[in-house]
Design an enzyme around this catalytic site. Structure first.
Site, PDB file in Angstrom:
ATOM      1  N   GLU A  10      43.306  44.419  35.560  1.00 60.07           N
ATOM      2  CA  GLU A  10      44.406  43.470  35.394  1.00 60.07           C
ATOM      3  C   GLU A  10      44.122  42.740  34.090  1.00 60.07           C
ATOM      4  OE1 GLU A  10      46.067  40.305  34.816  1.00 60.07           O
ATOM      5  OE2 GLU A  10      45.195  39.439  36.614  1.00 60.07           O
ATOM      6  N   CYS A  68      47.576  34.618  32.671  1.00 66.04           N
ATOM      7  CA  CYS A  68      47.761  35.962  32.123  1.00 66.04           C
ATOM      8  C   CYS A  68      49.219  36.392  32.103  1.00 66.04           C
ATOM      9  CB  CYS A  68      46.915  36.974  32.888  1.00 66.04           C
ATOM     10  SG  CYS A  68      47.284  37.059  34.658  1.00 66.04           S
TER      11      CYS A  68
END
Length: 468
Positions: A214, A248
């Site tokens: 990720e 993020c």
């Protein structure tokens, strides 16, 4: 307690030996998840205090929402569906193998490694950990060295819930994280930058360890002409300035039609005033995690100013105080060119480039010329327009007419694509990623395969049937 890289093989051996001697039953997994949830809920204030200390300041409400509620919700989702996900799943064997039957059996892998980052240091550690536990694995967790108090909290929390041969927390610097990524694990979940993700993937390749990466990238928002400006500004302000942009999936830049660009910036400024006042207190605004990250972000702004690009701070704070507290106010950069660092790198801070576009084709061309983003945020009430955007942009995940919320949907897989990541977790996607969906074919007492043997002249009719 920090360890050295040399200690890791022995820790892994302990975890794997315990798993091989007694794999966790469904009852054990449910009990583990129940205890983990109760322990975290009881210590929520302690968690928020540890995170705030690591950041210099972070509102406890933000930590309880992003690092508390998200974990509790994920655990609840896992517990609610665990027994159904664990059952063998019917699969078709096909008429040619009749009367055989086929199934997929979710089978635990063994030991799952989790390398978690500093920006959401609890949720990005405990959600994959809880998922691995639900799937019947043991876990080796390496939390971030940039949030040492939170990492110590995690170690103590998990030691109160799990025996050390079921969950091990290893603390240390980047060398320890690198060593974890090189271990012969059964699966590895890494959350972090694309640059470090490449190194993790290279290290894991030595033992062919399957990965969930990720990562990040430049997640765009497109505000289409039909969408109300004030509402777009409000929702983008939440997505961008929650945790001071250290997210993020924060919107990394905004594309808006040329005619409304200036008005949009004014709407953002109004949002700052309504949310944070004059920043005399800034109790609800998160600080930048450390001096290195603060200098990096200030460097982006300095480069833009040197190039004559408009930089618009949306609040005013004394420079000495800003440096002392690592307090970077929400800042807009207007129409930065592509060769600026803030348009080439993921920003990961409260700086928001706002670029004008003449039409939707130009906006989409801008997005698809870049690496595939972790998140995409189209703002339009016109379904045809949204479908057009979704039909051209490949992203890790999408929230339409808002920001961040697809992460909070436990039933949706979360992950990137290309440079923004590999694989996905959350809910069943994570359960399946941390399991082996073992294909099993059950042959019957009588089977056509009994006749598939020489002399082949006796099965000419059967062969014609199979080859038709």
């Amino acid at each position: 307690m920090s360890i050295s890289a040399a200690d890791l093989p022995a820790i892994l051996h302990t975890l794997r030996s315990a798993w091989q001697s007694q794999r966790p039953s469904l009852d054990q997994r449910e009990a583990d998840l129940r205890r983990l949830r109760a322990a975290l809920k009881e210590r929520m204030d302690e968690m928020a205090a540890a995170i705030a200390e690591d950041f210099g300041h972070r509102a406890h409400v933000e930590s309880k929402l992003a690092d508390g509620m998200s974990v509790l919700s994920a655990i609840d989702h896992l517990r609610r569906h665990l027994r159904r996900w664990s059952k063998p799943r019917h699969a078709s064997a096909g008429w040619k193998l009749w009367p055989a039957r086929a199934q997929l059996r979710p089978t635990p892998l063994g030991v799952v490694g989790v390398i978690s980052p500093w920006n959401y240091p609890v949720t990005l550690a405990l959600v994959p950990l809880a998922t691995a536990i639900a799937a019947g694995n043991h876990v080796l967790l390496k939390p971030s060295e940039h949030t040492p108090r939170t990492s110590a909290f995690l170690a103590d929390l998990l030691a109160s819930v799990f025996p050390s041969d079921r969950v091990a927390v290893v603390q240390g610097g980047a060398d320890v994280a690198a060593a974890v990524s090189a271990l012969p694990l059964d699966h590895l979940v890494f959350t972090g930058s694309t640059a470090v993700g490449r190194k993790v993937m290279a290290a894991a390749a030595e033992h062919l360890v399957p990965l969930t990466l990720e990562l990040g990238g430049k997640s765009p928002a497109i505000v289409c002409r039909d969408f109300p400006l004030e509402k777009a500004a409000a929702r983008l302000a939440t997505g961008k300035w929650f945790n001071a942009g250290q997210t993020c999936i924060a919107p990394d830049y905004v594309l808006i039609d040329t005619a409304r660009q200036r008005e949009f910036v004014q709407a953002l400024q109004q949002q700052v005033r309504e949310r944070y006042g004059d920043f005399s207190d800034a109790g609800d605004y998160t600080r930048i995690i450390n001096d290195g990250q603060y200098r990096r972000l200030q460097g982006y702004l300095a480069q833009a100013r040197e190039r004559g690009v408009p930089v618009i701070p949306l609040a005013q704070v004394d420079e000495a105080r800003a440096d002392r507290e690592r307090l970077l106010v929400p800042t807009v950069v207007l129409d930065p060119p592509d060769d600026l660092d803030l348009m080439r790198e993921e920003i990961f801070g409260p700086i928001l480039p706002v670029r004008a576009y003449p039409d939707l084709d130009a906006a989409l061309a801008n997005i698809v010329s870049r690496d595939r983003p972790l998140a995409l945020y189209p703002f339009s009430h016109d379904t045809t327009t949204v479908e057009r955007i979704l039909g051209q942009v490949v992203a890790g995940g999408v929230t339409v007419n808002d920001t961040l919320l697809h992460f909070a949907a436990d039933g949706l897989p979360f992950g990137g694509v290309g440079a923004s990541g590999m694989g996905a977790y959350h809910g069943q996607a994570g359960f399946d990623a941390m399991s082996k969906l073992l294909p099993v074919l059950w042959q019957s007492r009588w089977a056509a395969s009994d006749r598939l043997r020489p002399p082949y002249s006796k099965i000419a009719g059967l062969l014609r049937l199979l080859l038709r």
